[in-house]
Design a protein around this motif. Structure first.
Motif, PDB file in Angstrom:
ATOM      1  N   GLY A  71       4.074   5.195  -5.897  1.00 50.72           N
ATOM      2  CA  GLY A  71       3.965   4.931  -6.717  1.00 50.72           C
ATOM      3  C   GLY A  71       4.245   3.938  -8.253  1.00 50.72           C
ATOM      4  O   GLY A  71       4.480   4.017  -8.990  1.00 50.72           O
ATOM      5  N   PHE A  72       4.446   3.619  -7.229  1.00 52.26           N
ATOM      6  CA  PHE A  72       5.152   1.971  -8.022  1.00 52.26           C
ATOM      7  C   PHE A  72       3.710   0.963  -8.250  1.00 52.26           C
ATOM      8  O   PHE A  72       2.665   0.304  -7.540  1.00 52.26           O
ATOM      9  CB  PHE A  72       6.069   0.890  -6.572  1.00 52.26           C
ATOM     10  N   ASP A  73       4.316   0.153  -9.238  1.00 50.93           N
ATOM     11  CA  ASP A  73       3.055  -0.444  -9.610  1.00 50.93           C
ATOM     12  C   ASP A  73       2.591  -1.927  -8.273  1.00 50.93           C
ATOM     13  O   ASP A  73       3.616  -2.755  -7.798  1.00 50.93           O
ATOM     14  CB  ASP A  73       3.465  -1.825 -10.950  1.00 50.93           C
ATOM     15  N   VAL A 130       0.689  -1.204   0.031  1.00 50.21           N
ATOM     16  CA  VAL A 130       0.188  -0.023  -0.052  1.00 50.21           C
ATOM     17  C   VAL A 130       0.843   1.343   0.017  1.00 50.21           C
ATOM     18  O   VAL A 130       0.895   2.601  -1.117  1.00 50.21           O
ATOM     19  CB  VAL A 130      -0.895  -0.570   1.381  1.00 50.21           C
ATOM     20  N   ASP A 131       2.060   1.321   0.956  1.00 50.92           N
ATOM     21  CA  ASP A 131       2.671   2.384   0.947  1.00 50.92           C
ATOM     22  C   ASP A 131       3.852   2.689  -0.514  1.00 50.92           C
ATOM     23  O   ASP A 131       3.727   3.771  -0.810  1.00 50.92           O
ATOM     24  CB  ASP A 131       3.347   2.552   2.321  1.00 50.92           C
ATOM     25  N   LEU A 132       3.783   1.247  -1.304  1.00 50.80           N
ATOM     26  CA  LEU A 132       4.628   1.977  -2.592  1.00 50.80           C
ATOM     27  C   LEU A 132       3.712   2.052  -3.760  1.00 50.80           C
ATOM     28  O   LEU A 132       4.542   2.875  -3.615  1.00 50.80           O
ATOM     29  CB  LEU A 132       5.262   0.048  -2.758  1.00 50.80           C
ATOM     30  N   GLU A 133       2.601   1.591  -3.573  1.00 49.68           N
ATOM     31  CA  GLU A 133       1.887   2.032  -4.052  1.00 49.68           C
ATOM     32  C   GLU A 133       1.308   3.855  -4.319  1.00 49.68           C
ATOM     33  O   GLU A 133       1.370   4.333  -5.348  1.00 49.68           O
ATOM     34  CB  GLU A 133      -0.186   1.393  -4.415  1.00 49.68           C
ATOM     35  N   ARG A 134       1.137   4.191  -3.120  1.00 49.80           N
ATOM     36  CA  ARG A 134       1.415   5.904  -2.417  1.00 49.80           C
ATOM     37  C   ARG A 134       2.176   6.299  -3.037  1.00 49.80           C
ATOM     38  O   ARG A 134       2.681   7.641  -3.712  1.00 49.80           O
ATOM     39  CB  ARG A 134       1.046   5.359  -1.565  1.00 49.80           C
TER      40      ARG A 134
END
Length: 111
Positions: free
Chosen positions: A72-74, A66-70
């Motif tokens: 900008g990661f896929d 969730v934090d990686l998505e935040r």
């Protein structure tokens, strides 16, 4: 006083950064990335030791992804990376190479 050229500013910055790295090496100070690697390994191994290991790993993965998505990661790529690390760490052996440059050498020891 004239403004320094970009080349000169970059050279001075490179010298400052090298000084910081040399001092950290002399003090044997871990970097943020060193700390993060060891912490993640400990978290994954702790999750794998639980009775509900799969559930614990899924919760850990979800929180991290969730934090990686935040950032900008896929999502799918992030999950793949996490699962790869969890698989690699499944034997619970310390997975990191020794930092030989940080180990004291016989001639470094002061009696």
């Amino acid at each position: 006083m004239t403004k320094k050229s970009k080349k000169q500013r970059n050279a001075e910055q490179a010298a400052r950064q090298q000084s910081v790295r040399d001092e950290a090496k002399a003090r044997r100070r871990p970097s943020r990335d060193d700390l993060a690697r060891v912490l993640l390994w400990q978290m994954i191994v702790a999750a794998q030791r639980r009775k509900d290991a799969r559930l614990a790993l899924d919760k850990l993965s979800e929180a991290i992804v969730v934090d990686l998505e935040r950032l900008g990661f896929d999502v799918r790529e992030s999950e793949d990376v996490f699962e790869g690390l969890a698989d690699r760490y499944s034997d619970r052996l310390f997975p990191f190479r020794p930092k030989w440059h940080l180990k004291p050498r016989p001639f470094d020891l002061q009696s």
